[in-house]
Design a protein around this motif. Structure first.
Motif, PDB file in Angstrom:
ATOM      1  N   ARG A  71      52.820  -7.933  84.622  1.00 61.18           N
ATOM      2  CA  ARG A  71      51.686  -7.872  85.558  1.00 61.18           C
ATOM      3  C   ARG A  71      50.496  -8.725  85.106  1.00 61.18           C
ATOM      4  O   ARG A  71      49.624  -9.052  85.896  1.00 61.18           O
ATOM      5  CB  ARG A  71      51.248  -6.424  85.734  1.00 61.18           C
ATOM      6  N   SER A  72      50.446  -9.049  83.834  1.00 60.19           N
ATOM      7  CA  SER A  72      49.298  -9.812  83.331  1.00 60.19           C
ATOM      8  C   SER A  72      49.206 -11.196  83.961  1.00 60.19           C
ATOM      9  O   SER A  72      48.126 -11.783  84.039  1.00 60.19           O
ATOM     10  CB  SER A  72      49.385  -9.944  81.812  1.00 60.19           C
ATOM     11  N   ALA A  73      50.332 -11.699  84.431  1.00 65.02           N
ATOM     12  CA  ALA A  73      50.334 -13.026  85.041  1.00 65.02           C
ATOM     13  C   ALA A  73      49.402 -13.081  86.247  1.00 65.02           C
ATOM     14  O   ALA A  73      48.884 -14.144  86.596  1.00 65.02           O
ATOM     15  CB  ALA A  73      51.754 -13.387  85.462  1.00 65.02           C
ATOM     16  N   LEU A  74      49.177 -11.915  86.865  1.00 64.81           N
ATOM     17  CA  LEU A  74      48.302 -11.878  88.051  1.00 64.81           C
ATOM     18  C   LEU A  74      46.823 -11.920  87.696  1.00 64.81           C
ATOM     19  O   LEU A  74      45.983 -12.104  88.567  1.00 64.81           O
ATOM     20  CB  LEU A  74      48.563 -10.587  88.843  1.00 64.81           C
ATOM     21  N   ARG A  75      46.505 -11.677  86.433  1.00 64.96           N
ATOM     22  CA  ARG A  75      45.095 -11.589  86.050  1.00 64.96           C
ATOM     23  C   ARG A  75      44.813 -12.436  84.809  1.00 64.96           C
ATOM     24  O   ARG A  75      44.426 -11.916  83.750  1.00 64.96           O
ATOM     25  CB  ARG A  75      44.740 -10.123  85.745  1.00 64.96           C
ATOM     26  N   PRO A  76      44.972 -13.776  84.924  1.00 63.69           N
ATOM     27  CA  PRO A  76      44.723 -14.615  83.743  1.00 63.69           C
ATOM     28  C   PRO A  76      43.279 -14.492  83.247  1.00 63.69           C
ATOM     29  O   PRO A  76      42.997 -14.681  82.061  1.00 63.69           O
ATOM     30  CB  PRO A  76      45.025 -16.033  84.238  1.00 63.69           C
ATOM     31  N   GLN A  77      42.358 -14.135  84.150  1.00 67.92           N
ATOM     32  CA  GLN A  77      40.952 -14.027  83.740  1.00 67.92           C
ATOM     33  C   GLN A  77      40.759 -12.928  82.684  1.00 67.92           C
ATOM     34  O   GLN A  77      39.869 -13.015  81.841  1.00 67.92           O
ATOM     35  CB  GLN A  77      40.017 -13.815  84.948  1.00 67.92           C
ATOM     36  N   ASP A  78      41.594 -11.874  82.723  1.00 63.82           N
ATOM     37  CA  ASP A  78      41.470 -10.801  81.729  1.00 63.82           C
ATOM     38  C   ASP A  78      41.873 -11.299  80.350  1.00 63.82           C
ATOM     39  O   ASP A  78      41.273 -10.939  79.336  1.00 63.82           O
ATOM     40  CB  ASP A  78      42.350  -9.603  82.115  1.00 63.82           C
ATOM     41  N   GLY A  99      31.877 -13.874  75.628  1.00 64.57           N
ATOM     42  CA  GLY A  99      32.967 -14.785  75.969  1.00 64.57           C
ATOM     43  C   GLY A  99      32.463 -16.188  76.308  1.00 64.57           C
ATOM     44  O   GLY A  99      33.246 -17.127  76.452  1.00 64.57           O
ATOM     45  N   ASP A 100      31.152 -16.334  76.440  1.00 55.74           N
ATOM     46  CA  ASP A 100      30.552 -17.622  76.779  1.00 55.74           C
ATOM     47  C   ASP A 100      29.994 -18.223  75.465  1.00 55.74           C
ATOM     48  O   ASP A 100      28.908 -17.857  75.009  1.00 55.74           O
ATOM     49  CB  ASP A 100      29.449 -17.379  77.814  1.00 55.74           C
ATOM     50  N   LEU A 101      30.746 -19.141  74.881  1.00 54.84           N
ATOM     51  CA  LEU A 101      30.426 -19.586  73.514  1.00 54.84           C
ATOM     52  C   LEU A 101      29.099 -20.331  73.414  1.00 54.84           C
ATOM     53  O   LEU A 101      28.395 -20.218  72.402  1.00 54.84           O
ATOM     54  CB  LEU A 101      31.576 -20.419  72.952  1.00 54.84           C
ATOM     55  N   LYS A 102      28.745 -21.057  74.496  1.00 55.55           N
ATOM     56  CA  LYS A 102      27.439 -21.752  74.451  1.00 55.55           C
ATOM     57  C   LYS A 102      26.322 -20.711  74.463  1.00 55.55           C
ATOM     58  O   LYS A 102      25.316 -20.839  73.766  1.00 55.55           O
ATOM     59  CB  LYS A 102      27.313 -22.688  75.653  1.00 55.55           C
ATOM     60  N   ALA A 103      26.523 -19.665  75.275  1.00 56.68           N
ATOM     61  CA  ALA A 103      25.515 -18.593  75.345  1.00 56.68           C
ATOM     62  C   ALA A 103      25.414 -17.877  73.993  1.00 56.68           C
ATOM     63  O   ALA A 103      24.321 -17.470  73.580  1.00 56.68           O
ATOM     64  CB  ALA A 103      25.881 -17.606  76.449  1.00 56.68           C
ATOM     65  N   VAL A 104      26.536 -17.746  73.287  1.00 62.29           N
ATOM     66  CA  VAL A 104      26.523 -17.081  71.974  1.00 62.29           C
ATOM     67  C   VAL A 104      25.696 -17.913  70.989  1.00 62.29           C
ATOM     68  O   VAL A 104      24.873 -17.375  70.230  1.00 62.29           O
ATOM     69  CB  VAL A 104      27.972 -16.852  71.453  1.00 62.29           C
ATOM     70  N   ASP A 105      25.876 -19.235  71.019  1.00 65.48           N
ATOM     71  CA  ASP A 105      25.079 -20.118  70.146  1.00 65.48           C
ATOM     72  C   ASP A 105      23.586 -19.966  70.427  1.00 65.48           C
ATOM     73  O   ASP A 105      22.769 -19.849  69.505  1.00 65.48           O
ATOM     74  CB  ASP A 105      25.466 -21.587  70.383  1.00 65.48           C
ATOM     75  N   GLU A 115      41.607 -14.359  79.299  1.00 65.56           N
ATOM     76  CA  GLU A 115      40.530 -15.223  78.787  1.00 65.56           C
ATOM     77  C   GLU A 115      39.332 -14.410  78.312  1.00 65.56           C
ATOM     78  O   GLU A 115      38.746 -14.693  77.263  1.00 65.56           O
ATOM     79  CB  GLU A 115      40.098 -16.213  79.868  1.00 65.56           C
ATOM     80  N   SER A 116      38.962 -13.367  79.077  1.00 67.14           N
ATOM     81  CA  SER A 116      37.769 -12.614  78.664  1.00 67.14           C
ATOM     82  C   SER A 116      38.043 -11.838  77.380  1.00 67.14           C
ATOM     83  O   SER A 116      37.153 -11.663  76.546  1.00 67.14           O
ATOM     84  CB  SER A 116      37.259 -11.704  79.787  1.00 67.14           C
ATOM     85  N   MET A 117      39.296 -11.391  77.185  1.00 67.59           N
ATOM     86  CA  MET A 117      39.598 -10.673  75.933  1.00 67.59           C
ATOM     87  C   MET A 117      39.560 -11.603  74.728  1.00 67.59           C
ATOM     88  O   MET A 117      39.035 -11.240  73.677  1.00 67.59           O
ATOM     89  CB  MET A 117      40.969 -10.014  76.031  1.00 67.59           C
ATOM     90  N   VAL A 118      40.112 -12.792  74.899  1.00 65.20           N
ATOM     91  CA  VAL A 118      40.061 -13.763  73.794  1.00 65.20           C
ATOM     92  C   VAL A 118      38.593 -14.075  73.475  1.00 65.20           C
ATOM     93  O   VAL A 118      38.200 -14.194  72.318  1.00 65.20           O
ATOM     94  CB  VAL A 118      40.853 -15.040  74.145  1.00 65.20           C
ATOM     95  N   GLY A 119      37.767 -14.151  74.526  1.00 62.73           N
ATOM     96  CA  GLY A 119      36.339 -14.449  74.334  1.00 62.73           C
ATOM     97  C   GLY A 119      35.617 -13.357  73.567  1.00 62.73           C
ATOM     98  O   GLY A 119      35.052 -13.601  72.495  1.00 62.73           O
ATOM     99  N   VAL A 120      35.655 -12.126  74.069  1.00 61.91           N
ATOM    100  CA  VAL A 120      34.822 -11.070  73.465  1.00 61.91           C
ATOM    101  C   VAL A 120      35.414 -10.530  72.165  1.00 61.91           C
ATOM    102  O   VAL A 120      34.663 -10.158  71.255  1.00 61.91           O
ATOM    103  CB  VAL A 120      34.531  -9.930  74.473  1.00 61.91           C
ATOM    104  N   ASN A 121      36.737 -10.492  72.038  1.00 63.79           N
ATOM    105  CA  ASN A 121      37.341  -9.894  70.830  1.00 63.79           C
ATOM    106  C   ASN A 121      37.589 -10.918  69.721  1.00 63.79           C
ATOM    107  O   ASN A 121      37.798 -10.541  68.576  1.00 63.79           O
ATOM    108  CB  ASN A 121      38.685  -9.236  71.165  1.00 63.79           C
TER     109      ASN A 121
END
Ligand SMILES: NC(=O)c1ccc[n+]([C@@H]2O[C@H](COP(=O)([O-])OP(=O)(O)OC[C@H]3O[C@@H](n4cnc5c(N)ncnc54)[C@H](OP(=O)(O)O)[C@@H]3O)[C@@H](O)[C@H]2O)c1
Length: 305
Positions: A127-134, A91-97, A136-142
């Motif tokens: 309920r997803s509104a309570l966990r925006p970090q999830d 999920g960390d695009l700079k780290a992926v590069d 973001e991490s899904m968009v990152g890894v998937n």
């Protein structure tokens, strides 16, 4: 390989996808080749790395959990195989590069790339509104992470004269839409659509792509609740489906009958959505989600939203 119940054995034989085990063919495809597997610390990725290393592949293991990666690599090396580990958050695009550049510098090439790292989530939008970090991490890894990794490696694959990419998608992409799986399905579908488009360009310079619409895999990802009781592949069996994708290089692989079901479900989309919505009204959230909701809202977490 772990023992299976008879009903599971029959279900898998009936639906596939194919997990033919042809040791000679696997060795021919991967011996001495650099095979990069994301999400190789657990589940299907770990089992795939061990299977391919046993047949001569130089496996590159990537995931976030460094101690677990080292454990998998040690096991491979002790058994006479070759393995390299890279701790990276997809999920960390700079780290992926940086990761892609390090692999090319250290090993010179990537012959097979298996996009296997993934995160799943079953949760209502409410309920997803309570966990925006999830989200973001899904968009990152998937989605964004594997896209970035592909972009970083494609020029090298082209220069070396070809490669094969396997995308571990999900059979869910071929089935009717399901409530509460929106983030998972949308991110997996988005990446798969993107890589299928890239495949049409990249085959012209020798880079082929298999989309593997995987069925249920009894991994850490589905270790709790009703999904844990569904029949499915063990990670070792799932690894054989990945080996099939690498040796035969089909354009797509999917459980039998699912594409046909997809066509039927498109025709009956309206009534199906209505039925699933009614079913959803009766089904609850996971215990973990209930607990998080209760804690965040300071209310009794009734599982009907
Ligand atoms: N299980 C199923 O029923 C099923 C069905 C269809 C498709 N799939 C797909 O199959 C693939 C493998 O899943 P699995 O069932 O083997 O699940 P798993 O056991 O949970 O393995 C997931 C792997 O992805 C890695 N990962 C997760 N987030 C990451 C991140 N941000 N950066 C780098 N690595 C990350 C994990 O390692 P770390 O935690 O160490 O980072 C782990 O190695 C996934 O793409 C999944 O979507 C699974």
């Amino acid at each position: 390989m772990a023992e299976m119940r008879m009903d599971e054995r029959l279900a898998l034989a009936a639906v596939g996808p194919p997990m033919e085990y042809d040791a000679k063919r696997i060795r021919k495809a991967v011996d001495g080749k650099v095979v990069l597997i994301t999400g190789a610390s657990y589940g299907q990725g770990e089992a795939t790395a061990k299977l391919l290393a046993k047949h001569g592949a130089i496996v590159v293991l990537a995931a976030r959990t460094r101690p677990k990666l080292d454990e998998v690599a040690s096991e491979i090396i002790l058994a006479g195989g070759r393995a390299h580990t890279y701790a990276v958050d997809m999920g960390d695009l700079k780290a992926v590069d940086k990761f892609a550049a390090a692999v090319v510098k250290d090993l010179g090439r990537v012959d097979v790339l298996v996009h296997n790292a993934g995160k799943s989530l079953r949760r209502s939008a409410f309920r997803s509104a309570l966990r925006p970090q999830d989200m973001e991490s899904m968009v990152g890894v998937n989605f964004l992470g594997p896209m970035r990794l592909t972009l970083a490696l494609l020029p090298h694959m082209r220069k070396q004269g070809g490669a094969h990419i396997v995308n571990i998608a999900t059979a869910g992409l071929l089935m009717p839409n399901a409530p509460r799986w929106g983030f998972y399905i949308a991110t997996k579908d988005g990446f798969d659509k993107w890589i299928r488009s890239v495949a049409m360009e990249s085959r012209n310079y020798g880079v082929t792509v298999t989309s593997l619409y995987a069925g249920h895999i009894k991994s850490r990802m589905v270790a709790t609740g009703w999904v844990a009781r569904m029949p499915g592949h063990t990670p070792e069996q799932a690894a054989r489906t990945v080996a099939y994708a690498i040796t035969r290089r089909p354009r797509t692989m999917a459980p039998r009958g699912l594409r046909e079901l997809g066509v039927v479900s498109t025709v009956f989309e309206g009534p199906l959505e209505l039925t699933l919505s009614l079913v959803d009204r009766r089904s609850g959230e996971t215990k973990a989600s209930d607990a998080a909701f209760t804690a965040a809202m300071g209310v009794a977490g009734k599982a009907d939203v």
